[in-house]
Design a protein around this motif. Structure first.
Motif, PDB file in Angstrom:
ATOM      1  N   LYS A   1      58.889  68.606  33.484  1.00 36.85           N
ATOM      2  CA  LYS A   1      59.976  67.207  34.094  1.00 36.85           C
ATOM      3  C   LYS A   1      60.029  66.874  32.184  1.00 36.85           C
ATOM      4  CE  LYS A   1      59.996  65.239  37.232  1.00 36.85           C
ATOM      5  NZ  LYS A   1      61.112  65.117  37.794  1.00 36.85           N
ATOM      6  N   ALA A   2      59.253  67.489  30.960  1.00 36.15           N
ATOM      7  CA  ALA A   2      59.197  67.556  29.561  1.00 36.15           C
ATOM      8  C   ALA A   2      60.461  68.574  29.187  1.00 36.15           C
ATOM      9  CB  ALA A   2      58.502  67.788  28.951  1.00 36.15           C
ATOM     10  N   THR A   3      60.416  69.625  29.806  1.00 40.74           N
ATOM     11  CA  THR A   3      60.896  70.861  29.441  1.00 40.74           C
ATOM     12  C   THR A   3      62.601  70.844  29.987  1.00 40.74           C
ATOM     13  OG1 THR A   3      58.985  72.368  30.107  1.00 40.74           O
ATOM     14  CG2 THR A   3      61.215  73.735  30.517  1.00 40.74           C
ATOM     15  N   GLU A   4      62.921  70.191  31.191  1.00 41.16           N
ATOM     16  CA  GLU A   4      63.541  69.760  31.514  1.00 41.16           C
ATOM     17  C   GLU A   4      64.586  68.708  30.740  1.00 41.16           C
ATOM     18  OE1 GLU A   4      63.627  70.531  36.768  1.00 41.16           O
ATOM     19  OE2 GLU A   4      62.978  68.638  35.722  1.00 41.16           O
ATOM     20  N   ALA A   5      64.074  67.863  30.204  1.00 43.01           N
ATOM     21  CA  ALA A   5      64.899  66.279  29.618  1.00 43.01           C
ATOM     22  C   ALA A   5      64.539  67.205  28.188  1.00 43.01           C
ATOM     23  CB  ALA A   5      63.390  66.197  29.100  1.00 43.01           C
ATOM     24  N   ILE A   6      64.217  68.336  28.083  1.00 40.22           N
ATOM     25  CA  ILE A   6      64.363  69.185  26.924  1.00 40.22           C
ATOM     26  C   ILE A   6      65.984  69.933  26.807  1.00 40.22           C
ATOM     27  CG2 ILE A   6      63.834  70.983  24.137  1.00 40.22           C
ATOM     28  CD1 ILE A   6      61.344  69.606  25.174  1.00 40.22           C
ATOM     29  N   ALA A   7      65.726  70.616  27.579  1.00 36.02           N
ATOM     30  CA  ALA A   7      67.213  71.820  28.555  1.00 36.02           C
ATOM     31  C   ALA A   7      68.147  70.835  28.537  1.00 36.02           C
ATOM     32  CB  ALA A   7      66.512  72.404  29.569  1.00 36.02           C
ATOM     33  N   SER A   8      68.073  69.460  28.729  1.00 36.46           N
ATOM     34  CA  SER A   8      68.825  68.192  29.092  1.00 36.46           C
ATOM     35  C   SER A   8      70.194  68.737  27.604  1.00 36.46           C
ATOM     36  CB  SER A   8      68.705  67.381  29.159  1.00 36.46           C
ATOM     37  OG  SER A   8      68.333  66.843  28.584  1.00 36.46           O
ATOM     38  N   TYR A   9      69.334  69.159  26.332  1.00 34.17           N
ATOM     39  CA  TYR A   9      70.226  69.250  25.805  1.00 34.17           C
ATOM     40  C   TYR A   9      70.794  69.972  25.085  1.00 34.17           C
ATOM     41  CZ  TYR A   9      68.351  64.157  23.806  1.00 34.17           C
ATOM     42  OH  TYR A   9      68.174  63.551  23.884  1.00 34.17           O
ATOM     43  N   LEU A  10      71.299  71.634  25.657  1.00 28.95           N
ATOM     44  CA  LEU A  10      71.405  72.737  26.222  1.00 28.95           C
ATOM     45  C   LEU A  10      72.657  72.637  25.474  1.00 28.95           C
ATOM     46  CD1 LEU A  10      69.458  75.129  28.342  1.00 28.95           C
ATOM     47  CD2 LEU A  10      68.883  75.243  25.803  1.00 28.95           C
ATOM     48  N   ASP A  11      73.530  71.964  26.105  1.00 23.67           N
ATOM     49  CA  ASP A  11      74.984  72.130  26.447  1.00 23.67           C
ATOM     50  C   ASP A  11      76.159  70.770  26.018  1.00 23.67           C
ATOM     51  OD1 ASP A  11      75.479  75.437  27.575  1.00 23.67           O
ATOM     52  OD2 ASP A  11      75.086  73.520  29.127  1.00 23.67           O
ATOM     53  N   ASN A  12      74.688  69.694  25.417  1.00 24.06           N
ATOM     54  CA  ASN A  12      75.622  68.762  24.843  1.00 24.06           C
ATOM     55  C   ASN A  12      74.584  68.328  23.633  1.00 24.06           C
ATOM     56  OD1 ASN A  12      76.425  66.786  23.996  1.00 24.06           O
ATOM     57  ND2 ASN A  12      77.021  65.731  25.505  1.00 24.06           N
ATOM     58  N   THR A  13      74.698  68.716  22.602  1.00 29.10           N
ATOM     59  CA  THR A  13      73.344  68.000  21.443  1.00 29.10           C
ATOM     60  C   THR A  13      74.032  66.838  20.814  1.00 29.10           C
ATOM     61  OG1 THR A  13      74.663  69.377  19.497  1.00 29.10           O
ATOM     62  CG2 THR A  13      73.720  70.926  21.000  1.00 29.10           C
TER      63      THR A  13
ATOM     64  N   GLY B   1      66.951  62.271  20.392  1.00 28.21           N
ATOM     65  CA  GLY B   1      66.250  62.655  21.799  1.00 28.21           C
ATOM     66  C   GLY B   1      65.192  63.583  21.732  1.00 28.21           C
ATOM     67  N   LEU B   2      64.779  64.470  20.818  1.00 26.04           N
ATOM     68  CA  LEU B   2      63.374  65.725  21.292  1.00 26.04           C
ATOM     69  C   LEU B   2      62.466  64.940  20.330  1.00 26.04           C
ATOM     70  CD1 LEU B   2      65.349  68.840  19.745  1.00 26.04           C
ATOM     71  CD2 LEU B   2      64.499  68.158  22.699  1.00 26.04           C
ATOM     72  N   LEU B   3      63.169  63.927  18.974  1.00 22.90           N
ATOM     73  CA  LEU B   3      61.856  63.066  18.617  1.00 22.90           C
ATOM     74  C   LEU B   3      61.168  62.229  19.962  1.00 22.90           C
ATOM     75  CD1 LEU B   3      59.458  61.865  16.534  1.00 22.90           C
ATOM     76  CD2 LEU B   3      62.306  60.614  15.609  1.00 22.90           C
ATOM     77  N   LYS B   4      62.453  60.906  20.822  1.00 20.43           N
ATOM     78  CA  LYS B   4      61.192  60.407  21.843  1.00 20.43           C
ATOM     79  C   LYS B   4      61.255  60.954  22.793  1.00 20.43           C
ATOM     80  CE  LYS B   4      64.923  56.956  21.487  1.00 20.43           C
ATOM     81  NZ  LYS B   4      66.191  56.425  22.389  1.00 20.43           N
ATOM     82  N   ILE B   5      61.170  62.471  22.648  1.00 21.71           N
ATOM     83  CA  ILE B   5      60.459  63.040  24.134  1.00 21.71           C
ATOM     84  C   ILE B   5      59.274  63.683  23.400  1.00 21.71           C
ATOM     85  CG2 ILE B   5      60.184  65.443  25.581  1.00 21.71           C
ATOM     86  CD1 ILE B   5      63.559  65.300  25.265  1.00 21.71           C
ATOM     87  N   ALA B   6      59.141  64.274  22.207  1.00 22.22           N
ATOM     88  CA  ALA B   6      57.219  64.087  21.340  1.00 22.22           C
ATOM     89  C   ALA B   6      56.791  63.265  21.394  1.00 22.22           C
ATOM     90  CB  ALA B   6      57.811  64.735  19.874  1.00 22.22           C
ATOM     91  N   MET B   7      57.223  62.441  21.148  1.00 15.54           N
ATOM     92  CA  MET B   7      56.718  60.478  21.060  1.00 15.54           C
ATOM     93  C   MET B   7      55.743  60.130  22.036  1.00 15.54           C
ATOM     94  SD  MET B   7      56.632  60.370  17.999  1.00 15.54           S
ATOM     95  CE  MET B   7      55.607  58.491  17.753  1.00 15.54           C
ATOM     96  N   ALA B   8      56.486  60.330  23.099  1.00 13.80           N
ATOM     97  CA  ALA B   8      55.770  60.400  24.779  1.00 13.80           C
ATOM     98  C   ALA B   8      54.894  61.214  24.758  1.00 13.80           C
ATOM     99  CB  ALA B   8      57.572  60.451  25.714  1.00 13.80           C
ATOM    100  N   PHE B   9      55.506  61.862  24.377  1.00 11.26           N
ATOM    101  CA  PHE B   9      53.936  63.422  25.022  1.00 11.26           C
ATOM    102  C   PHE B   9      53.173  62.830  23.726  1.00 11.26           C
ATOM    103  CE2 PHE B   9      51.785  67.190  24.459  1.00 11.26           C
ATOM    104  CZ  PHE B   9      52.295  68.170  25.309  1.00 11.26           C
ATOM    105  N   ALA B  10      52.952  62.438  22.452  1.00 11.70           N
ATOM    106  CA  ALA B  10      51.937  62.216  21.981  1.00 11.70           C
ATOM    107  C   ALA B  10      51.377  60.642  22.102  1.00 11.70           C
ATOM    108  CB  ALA B  10      52.204  61.995  20.020  1.00 11.70           C
TER     109      ALA B  10
END
Length: 231
Positions: free
Chosen positions: A49-61, A67-76
Motif C-alpha cells: 500500500k505504501a509503495t503504491e501510494a508513492i508510485a501514484s506520483y510517477l506520471d503526475n508529480t 504528498g510524500l511527506l504525508k506518507i512518510a509521516m503516516a509511516f513514522a
C-alpha cells in the motif's frame, strides 16, 4: 548488499544519539523489507500500500513533496497501521486504478532477447508508468517469459525515459549492462536511461532498440562467468 540506507542511519546516527526505541526499530525493519523488496512476510500487503501510494506520483508529480511527506509521516506515526491512513489508502487506490490498463498494455508489447546466461523479457509502457518492481515482476510472471526461460526483466517507461531491470535469479548481474548504458544500481536491481538515439514512438524505433539491447547482452554476457554476481 545486506544493509539499506535507513538501517545505516539508525545504527550509526540515531542509536549513538540515544534516541532509539521500539517504534524506530520497527521502522528500520520495514525500511529494509521495502528497500530490498523482501516478500513472504506479514508486512507484504502493508508495504504494498505504501509503495503504491508513492508510485501514484510517477506520471503526475503535482503536489508530490507534500504528498510524500504525508506518507512518510503516516509511516513514522504508526508503523503498524500506516496502510490504514486515509491519504495513503487514497493514493494507493489511485495507483491500483491505473494498474490494469498499464499491465494490459505492457503484456501486449514484449520481446525476449539475449542468451542462456542473460535471457531478458523487455516490456514497454507508453501511456504511463508502473512502479519499477511491479512492472518487472509482472513481466517475469508472463507465460511468454516462463516459456522462453527469461531470468531478467527490462521494463521500459517510455514517458519517463528510463529502463528498469530486475532478476528472477539473484545470481544474475544486471549492473554490467546498466553501467554500460549510463545507468547504475545493484546487481539484482538496476536501471539506465533510454539512449537518446532511439525513438520509441514507432514500431521501427522499438524494433531497433530491442535489437540493440539484444546485441549488448550477447556482447557483455558471452559466458556464464560474466553473468554471475561477483561475491
Amino acid at each position: 548488499q545486506k544493509v539499506c540506507g535507513a538501517e545505516l542511519l539508525y545504527e550509526e546516527v540515531i542509536k549513538p544519539l540515544g534516541i532509539s526505541d521500539s517504534r524506530l526499530e520497527k521502522i528500520k525493519m520495514l525500511a529494509h523489507l521495502s528497500d530490498f523488496n523482501v516478500s513472504g512476510t506479514p508486512y507484504d500487503e502493508k508495504l504494498k500500500k505504501a509503495t503504491e501510494a508513492i508510485a501514484s506520483y510517477l506520471d503526475n508529480t503535482a503536489g508530490i513533496q507534500e504528498g510524500l511527506l504525508k506518507i512518510a509521516m503516516a509511516f513514522a506515526k504508526d508503523p503498524e497501521n500506516f496502510d490504514k491512513d486515509n491519504f495513503v489508502a487514497e493514493r494507493a487506490e489511485l495507483y491500483e486504478s491505473m494498474q490494469k490498463k498499464l499491465k494490459d498494455e505492457l503484456a501486449s508489447n514484449t520481446y525476449v532477447v539475449g542468451n542462456e546466461n542473460f535471457k531478458a523479457i523487455i516490456g514497454f509502457n507508453s501511456s504511463g508508468s508502473l512502479q519499477s518492481s511491479d512492472g518487472c515482476y509482472f513481466l517475469l510472471g508472463l507465460e511468454k517469459a516462463k516459456k522462453e526461460k527469461a531470468n531478467v526483466a527490462i521494463y521500459v517507461k517510455e514517458r519517463l525515459g528510463s529502463c528498469h531491470m530486475r532478476v528472477s535469479n539473484e545470481n544474475i548481474d544486471t549492473l554490467k549492462l546498466a553501467q554500460k548504458l549510463g545507468g547504475n544500481g545493484h546487481p539484482g536491481a538496476s536501471a539506465f536511461p533510454i539512449p537518446k538515439e532511439f525513438d520509441l514512438g514507432s514500431k521501427d524505433g522499438i524494433a531497433k532498440f530491442v535489437n540493440f539491447i539484444d546485441s549488448m547482452i550477447k556482447e557483455l554476457y558471452k559466458n556464464d562467468d560474466k553473468a554471475k554476481i561477483k561475491v
